[in-house]
Design a protein around this motif. Structure first.
Motif, short mmCIF file in Angstrom:
data_model
loop_
_atom_site.label_atom_id
_atom_site.label_comp_id
_atom_site.label_asym_id
_atom_site.label_seq_id
_atom_site.Cartn_x
_atom_site.Cartn_y
_atom_site.Cartn_z
N UNK A 1 0.84 -1.20 0.00
CA UNK A 1 0.00 0.00 0.00
C UNK A 1 0.87 1.25 0.00
N UNK A 2 1.94 1.23 0.81
CA UNK A 2 2.83 2.38 0.87
C UNK A 2 3.50 2.64 -0.48
N UNK A 3 3.95 1.58 -1.14
CA UNK A 3 4.62 1.75 -2.44
C UNK A 3 3.64 2.27 -3.49
N UNK A 4 2.42 1.73 -3.51
CA UNK A 4 1.42 2.21 -4.47
C UNK A 4 1.07 3.67 -4.21
N UNK A 5 0.88 4.01 -2.95
CA UNK A 5 0.56 5.40 -2.60
C UNK A 5 1.72 6.32 -2.95
N UNK A 6 2.94 5.87 -2.70
CA UNK A 6 4.12 6.70 -3.02
C UNK A 6 4.24 6.93 -4.52
N UNK A 7 3.93 5.92 -5.31
CA UNK A 7 3.97 6.09 -6.77
C UNK A 7 2.95 7.14 -7.20
N UNK A 8 1.75 7.04 -6.66
CA UNK A 8 0.71 8.01 -7.02
C UNK A 8 1.07 9.42 -6.57
N UNK A 9 1.57 9.54 -5.34
CA UNK A 9 1.93 10.86 -4.81
C UNK A 9 3.12 11.44 -5.58
N UNK A 10 4.11 10.60 -5.88
CA UNK A 10 5.27 11.07 -6.64
C UNK A 10 4.83 11.56 -8.01
N UNK A 11 3.95 10.79 -8.65
CA UNK A 11 3.44 11.19 -9.96
C UNK A 11 2.70 12.51 -9.87
N UNK A 12 1.89 12.68 -8.83
CA UNK A 12 1.16 13.93 -8.62
C UNK A 12 2.13 15.09 -8.37
N UNK A 13 3.14 14.85 -7.53
CA UNK A 13 4.10 15.91 -7.22
C UNK A 13 4.95 16.31 -8.42
N UNK A 14 5.14 15.39 -9.35
CA UNK A 14 5.94 15.71 -10.53
C UNK A 14 5.24 16.71 -11.43
N UNK A 15 3.94 16.93 -11.21
CA UNK A 15 3.25 18.01 -11.91
C UNK A 15 3.78 19.36 -11.45
N UNK A 16 4.36 19.37 -10.25
CA UNK A 16 4.96 20.58 -9.69
C UNK A 16 6.47 20.42 -9.62
N UNK A 17 7.04 19.80 -10.65
CA UNK A 17 8.46 19.43 -10.60
C UNK A 17 9.39 20.62 -10.46
N UNK B 1 16.53 10.92 -10.73
CA UNK B 1 17.08 10.66 -9.40
C UNK B 1 16.19 11.30 -8.33
N UNK B 2 15.73 12.50 -8.61
CA UNK B 2 14.84 13.19 -7.67
C UNK B 2 13.54 12.38 -7.51
N UNK B 3 12.99 11.90 -8.62
CA UNK B 3 11.78 11.08 -8.55
C UNK B 3 12.03 9.82 -7.74
N UNK B 4 13.15 9.18 -7.98
CA UNK B 4 13.48 7.94 -7.27
C UNK B 4 13.63 8.21 -5.77
N UNK B 5 14.36 9.25 -5.39
CA UNK B 5 14.55 9.57 -3.98
C UNK B 5 13.22 9.94 -3.32
N UNK B 6 12.43 10.70 -4.03
CA UNK B 6 11.11 11.08 -3.50
C UNK B 6 10.24 9.85 -3.29
N UNK B 7 10.28 8.93 -4.25
CA UNK B 7 9.53 7.69 -4.14
C UNK B 7 9.97 6.89 -2.92
N UNK B 8 11.28 6.72 -2.74
CA UNK B 8 11.81 5.95 -1.61
C UNK B 8 11.42 6.59 -0.29
N UNK B 9 11.61 7.90 -0.17
CA UNK B 9 11.28 8.60 1.07
C UNK B 9 9.78 8.52 1.39
#
Length: 168
Positions: free
Chosen positions: A96-112, A127-135
């Motif tokens: 659930x955390x990984x799926x939510x992180x993917x969705x949130x990361x994708x959403x945040x990339x609209x404000x990249x 790299x920023x996307x990857x780090x954001x996803x992991x965090x």
């Protein structure tokens, strides 16, 4: 280190195997995330992985524990149930955390442009996307675990209350 892992495989094989499987299940979506393209070929893989892993892994875990439980003594059966439950809720929480992180990361990339400004400007966007996803995954995973442990604590407290109420 390798000798230590072989010793762990001999003494606690379940923990070792679950760790390996968890790492593999965690890495697969990362690979898709890193090599993400707009290609329509990735969409069926994402859809299959989203559905199959969520339900399939839970079914496999339950089936393996039920199979191992067949020859167990009565006292051991409770341990099988406990281990199965723990593994399932940790896996599901991470999933659930990984799926939510993917969705949130994708959403945040609209404000990249804003997000990139928060990090070192010399880092590539991937790299920023990857780090954001992991965090985000780690943060959401910890948050979910805290909620689940509070939920378990509440359940136990209410059952204890109902048991004492029944005898009074």
């Amino acid at each position: 280190m390798i000798a230590k892992k072989f010793e762990e495989l001999k003494t606690t094989p379940l923990t070792f195997i679950v760790g390996i499987l968890a790492a593999l299940f965690a890495l697969f979506p990362l690979v898709i995330f890193i090599f993400d393209t707009d290609s329509p070929h990735f969409e069926p893989i994402r859809l299959f992985y989203t559905i199959a892993v969520g339900t399939g892994v839970n079914y496999v875990i339950e089936s393996l524990f039920k199979y191992a439980e067949i020859d167990a003594e009565k006292e051991e059966k409770q341990q099988y149930i406990k281990y199965s439950s723990i593994i399932k809720f940790v896996f599901d929480s991470f999933y659930i955390a990984a799926c939510a992180a993917i969705l949130i990361t994708d959403l945040l990339m609209n404000y990249k442009d804003t997000i990139v400004g928060l990090f070192v400007d010399k880092l590539p966007l991937a790299v920023i996307q990857f780090l954001l996803f992991i965090l985000l995954t780690l943060f959401i995973f910890c948050f979910i675990l805290i909620l689940e442990f509070q939920f378990v604590k509440s359940i136990k407290k209410e059952i204890k209350y109902n048991r004492t109420k029944k005898y009074h």
